[in-house]
Motif scaffolding. Sequence first.
Motif, PDB file in Angstrom:
ATOM      1  N   GLU A   5      20.712 -27.684  25.479  1.00  0.00           N
ATOM      2  CA  GLU A   5      21.269 -26.460  26.072  1.00  0.00           C
ATOM      3  C   GLU A   5      22.394 -26.787  27.059  1.00  0.00           C
ATOM      4  OE1 GLU A   5      17.969 -26.885  25.712  1.00  0.00           O
ATOM      5  OE2 GLU A   5      17.745 -25.389  24.109  1.00  0.00           O
ATOM      6  N   GLN A   6      22.144 -27.834  27.869  1.00  0.00           N
ATOM      7  CA  GLN A   6      23.169 -28.227  28.841  1.00  0.00           C
ATOM      8  C   GLN A   6      24.445 -28.685  28.127  1.00  0.00           C
ATOM      9  OE1 GLN A   6      20.655 -31.017  30.919  1.00  0.00           O
ATOM     10  NE2 GLN A   6      20.820 -29.842  32.819  1.00  0.00           N
ATOM     11  N   LEU A   7      24.224 -29.421  27.006  1.00  0.00           N
ATOM     12  CA  LEU A   7      25.382 -29.887  26.232  1.00  0.00           C
ATOM     13  C   LEU A   7      26.173 -28.699  25.682  1.00  0.00           C
ATOM     14  CD1 LEU A   7      24.474 -32.999  24.063  1.00  0.00           C
ATOM     15  CD2 LEU A   7      26.067 -32.797  25.970  1.00  0.00           C
ATOM     16  N   ILE A   8      25.405 -27.759  25.141  1.00  0.00           N
ATOM     17  CA  ILE A   8      26.066 -26.572  24.570  1.00  0.00           C
ATOM     18  C   ILE A   8      26.861 -25.849  25.655  1.00  0.00           C
ATOM     19  CG2 ILE A   8      25.656 -24.288  23.547  1.00  0.00           C
ATOM     20  CD1 ILE A   8      23.210 -25.562  22.138  1.00  0.00           C
ATOM     21  N   SER A   9      26.225 -25.688  26.789  1.00  0.00           N
ATOM     22  CA  SER A   9      26.877 -25.002  27.895  1.00  0.00           C
ATOM     23  C   SER A   9      28.153 -25.733  28.317  1.00  0.00           C
ATOM     24  CB  SER A   9      25.875 -24.892  29.047  1.00  0.00           C
ATOM     25  OG  SER A   9      26.554 -24.683  30.240  1.00  0.00           O
ATOM     26  N   SER A  10      28.044 -27.057  28.384  1.00  0.00           N
ATOM     27  CA  SER A  10      29.213 -27.869  28.749  1.00  0.00           C
ATOM     28  C   SER A  10      30.327 -27.710  27.710  1.00  0.00           C
ATOM     29  CB  SER A  10      28.777 -29.327  28.878  1.00  0.00           C
ATOM     30  OG  SER A  10      29.896 -30.155  28.935  1.00  0.00           O
ATOM     31  N   CYS A  11      29.907 -27.682  26.439  1.00  0.00           N
ATOM     32  CA  CYS A  11      30.901 -27.523  25.368  1.00  0.00           C
ATOM     33  C   CYS A  11      31.548 -26.146  25.421  1.00  0.00           C
ATOM     34  CB  CYS A  11      30.250 -27.714  24.001  1.00  0.00           C
ATOM     35  SG  CYS A  11      29.821 -29.424  23.664  1.00  0.00           S
ATOM     36  N   LYS A  12      30.741 -25.150  25.793  1.00  0.00           N
ATOM     37  CA  LYS A  12      31.301 -23.802  25.884  1.00  0.00           C
ATOM     38  C   LYS A  12      32.388 -23.733  26.935  1.00  0.00           C
ATOM     39  CE  LYS A  12      27.630 -20.933  23.966  1.00  0.00           C
ATOM     40  NZ  LYS A  12      26.574 -19.936  24.190  1.00  0.00           N
ATOM     41  N   TYR A  62      27.788 -19.170  18.948  1.00  0.00           N
ATOM     42  CA  TYR A  62      26.379 -19.550  18.753  1.00  0.00           C
ATOM     43  C   TYR A  62      25.551 -18.779  19.769  1.00  0.00           C
ATOM     44  CZ  TYR A  62      22.059 -22.186  18.920  1.00  0.00           C
ATOM     45  OH  TYR A  62      20.733 -22.521  18.927  1.00  0.00           O
ATOM     46  N   SER A  63      24.680 -17.940  19.229  1.00  0.00           N
ATOM     47  CA  SER A  63      23.966 -17.003  20.103  1.00  0.00           C
ATOM     48  C   SER A  63      22.833 -17.670  20.869  1.00  0.00           C
ATOM     49  CB  SER A  63      23.400 -15.869  19.255  1.00  0.00           C
ATOM     50  OG  SER A  63      22.537 -16.425  18.268  1.00  0.00           O
ATOM     51  N   GLY A  64      22.371 -18.821  20.404  1.00  0.00           N
ATOM     52  CA  GLY A  64      21.228 -19.463  21.042  1.00  0.00           C
ATOM     53  C   GLY A  64      19.946 -19.187  20.279  1.00  0.00           C
ATOM     54  N   LYS A  65      20.050 -18.215  19.362  1.00  0.00           N
ATOM     55  CA  LYS A  65      18.886 -17.948  18.517  1.00  0.00           C
ATOM     56  C   LYS A  65      18.956 -18.882  17.316  1.00  0.00           C
ATOM     57  CE  LYS A  65      18.733 -13.089  19.775  1.00  0.00           C
ATOM     58  NZ  LYS A  65      19.205 -11.775  19.363  1.00  0.00           N
ATOM     59  N   GLY A  66      17.838 -19.375  16.899  1.00  0.00           N
ATOM     60  CA  GLY A  66      17.811 -20.259  15.744  1.00  0.00           C
ATOM     61  C   GLY A  66      18.223 -21.666  16.132  1.00  0.00           C
ATOM     62  N   SER A  67      18.046 -22.542  15.173  1.00  0.00           N
ATOM     63  CA  SER A  67      18.317 -23.957  15.441  1.00  0.00           C
ATOM     64  C   SER A  67      19.813 -24.204  15.587  1.00  0.00           C
ATOM     65  CB  SER A  67      17.744 -24.797  14.292  1.00  0.00           C
ATOM     66  OG  SER A  67      18.491 -25.973  14.141  1.00  0.00           O
ATOM     67  N   PHE A  68      20.169 -24.901  16.659  1.00  0.00           N
ATOM     68  CA  PHE A  68      21.580 -25.244  16.848  1.00  0.00           C
ATOM     69  C   PHE A  68      22.028 -26.219  15.780  1.00  0.00           C
ATOM     70  CE2 PHE A  68      24.902 -27.843  19.043  1.00  0.00           C
ATOM     71  CZ  PHE A  68      25.850 -26.843  19.117  1.00  0.00           C
ATOM     72  N   GLU A  69      21.103 -27.137  15.454  1.00  0.00           N
ATOM     73  CA  GLU A  69      21.437 -28.105  14.406  1.00  0.00           C
ATOM     74  C   GLU A  69      21.658 -27.390  13.079  1.00  0.00           C
ATOM     75  OE1 GLU A  69      18.787 -31.538  14.031  1.00  0.00           O
ATOM     76  OE2 GLU A  69      19.462 -31.759  11.946  1.00  0.00           O
TER      77      GLU A  69
END
Lengths: 183, 458
Positions: A5-12, A62-69
């Motif tokens: 989640e932190q990675l995703i947030s950083s990427c956002k 990416y909504s955060g729902k479902g697998s990010f992978e």
Amino acid sequence: MTTIEQLISSCKKGKRDGQSKLYQMFAPKLFGVSLRYSRDQTEAEDTLHEAFVNIFSKIDQYSGKGSFEGWMRRIVVNIALEKYRKRFRVQTVEDVSIYDTRTVNDDVYDHLNAEQLMQLIKELPPRYKMVFNLYAIDGYTHKEIAEIMGIDEGTSKSNLSRARKILQNRIFEIGYLEHEYSR
Amino acid sequence: MSIRDNHTDNAFRDKLQHFEIAPPPEVWDRVAGSLNGRKNRGRALLMWWSGAAAMLLLAFVGGWYLSENKQADTLLMTERDKDSSPYIQFNSSHKVNHTISVELAHPDINGFNEAVLAENRRLRLQSAQKVERETIYISKMQSHNELLKTDNEFVLALVENDNALSETDKAIVEANLLALADKNEGQKEGRWHVGVKGSPIYNFDAPSGFKDAVYTSQPNVVQNNVTTSYKPSFAGGMLFAYKASQRLKITSGVQYNEVAQGASGMAVSFAGQDWLFNSIETSYERTDAPKGSPDYDYQNVNNIVLNTQTGIANVALPGGVELSSVSKAENYADNGIENYDLKQLAAYVEVPLLMQYRLIDKRWGLYLNGGVNTNFLVNNSVQIKNNNEIVATGITEGLRNLAFSSSMGMGFDYMLSKHLMLNVEPTLKIYMNSLNDQSVFTAKPYTFGVFSGITYQF
């Protein structure tokens, strides 16, 4: 330890550091997917490149729902399929009815490693390869396959069936050779 | 799906679903490169937009400032007009130092309004402040861009005389002034045209001929069977034109123009012999007429007269030629005395006043021409020539000194360069009054010419 989640947030936020870490974490998996769908190594690399550019630029979606992978894998698959569509606008389908299905012992699969199976998939005619990958490995339904590949569900089913036959025959051959070799 | 198929699928899925293999390191480099490019592109786009927005804002503010200032000026002028006291004088010429001189109104002016004075004082201060602000603003604008491409001389004057401007700014202002001058020059370019043109011309009316009456009034005119006809001649000259609008041009100038006539195959004999001219009969002496009377002239028996389209050609014979009687019976052709030529000429200086309307105004142009010409008679001559030797000279009687013609035509022109233009104008002229004032002649020839010329525009 950085969570996904932190990675995703950083990427956002467009942070290069986060992007790099995300890449390192998922590139091998996604490259594996890309290779299965691609004609060769170069195309697989191109697909991976495009996929990551897409992932980073669309990460807000990416909504955060479902697998990010899973989300990322779909991006890879979509890009690979796009390339396939461009390459095979008109496709002739190999008639495989000539093949007799030969019995394969279940334990043969145990002797085959992932690289060998990758090679077998790579050798499939392009559309069979796509359908087999989508259905057997990535869990798409025939309906979904029909939609994303622009074919009938029936075609998807028959393509899958033929892909299996080819693979089974190839495996039989390998097993037979190995059996002969080990004798 | 058979069990075997299921087994196949499972075998592949198990081993390949999470199959991982490290991509070559350069893939990340490419990804990072693409992300950079995207970022830069976004930044470039942002910069472009903000730059454009800044320019627009600057232009808007600039326009607002200028118009605001102008309004104040107008207002001041109006107030000044009200009480006829010069409050503020703008010297708008950029040649002269720009000054804003403020003079106090005379307080003792009749009907002077305190409120107006107060308002004027306020505006005066405001105006001065505005001018100052504007100068600063313009100098800033100058150092940033070329927005000051204006034809507002007032602004230029301000800038030119602003000592606060840096050397660079002054140079830019200078360049802008030159550009403006060029631009103005460019606008004026082509307003004036000067050129030359010329054409062979042909006169072609049916000769009005003479009337019998002529014989009665001119007793010494004798009947003859010679028929003169119009001869090709030349017209040409210098023209200048003013371009009143994009399509309308007014042309005038000075042209030489002539009406030539002639006859050949005349027979003349000299020196005591009969001198003939086909069936000409000699005039007779008018010795009975008093000296000084019109008829007295005709006592010169050495004159012959003949009728032509434009009038009576009266030719004085050379000295020593003795006119005697004419015998029609003689065959002069046999004596080899034929082939004398008659050349009759009326030459004019023509001052045209023409309007030209352009139908096509491109590099190739098409236009219509029309107007009137005033013709001043400058040469009136009749010659009898034997080859190139002039045997006898005279005049055409009764030619008017002033004749008017109307002309109409069309023209094509071609721009050779910005300044030079070639043109071809087929033109028809019709004389509005008879060239001859003798009532028996109605000499109104038609003249046709295809004039070609070259014009310089400036």
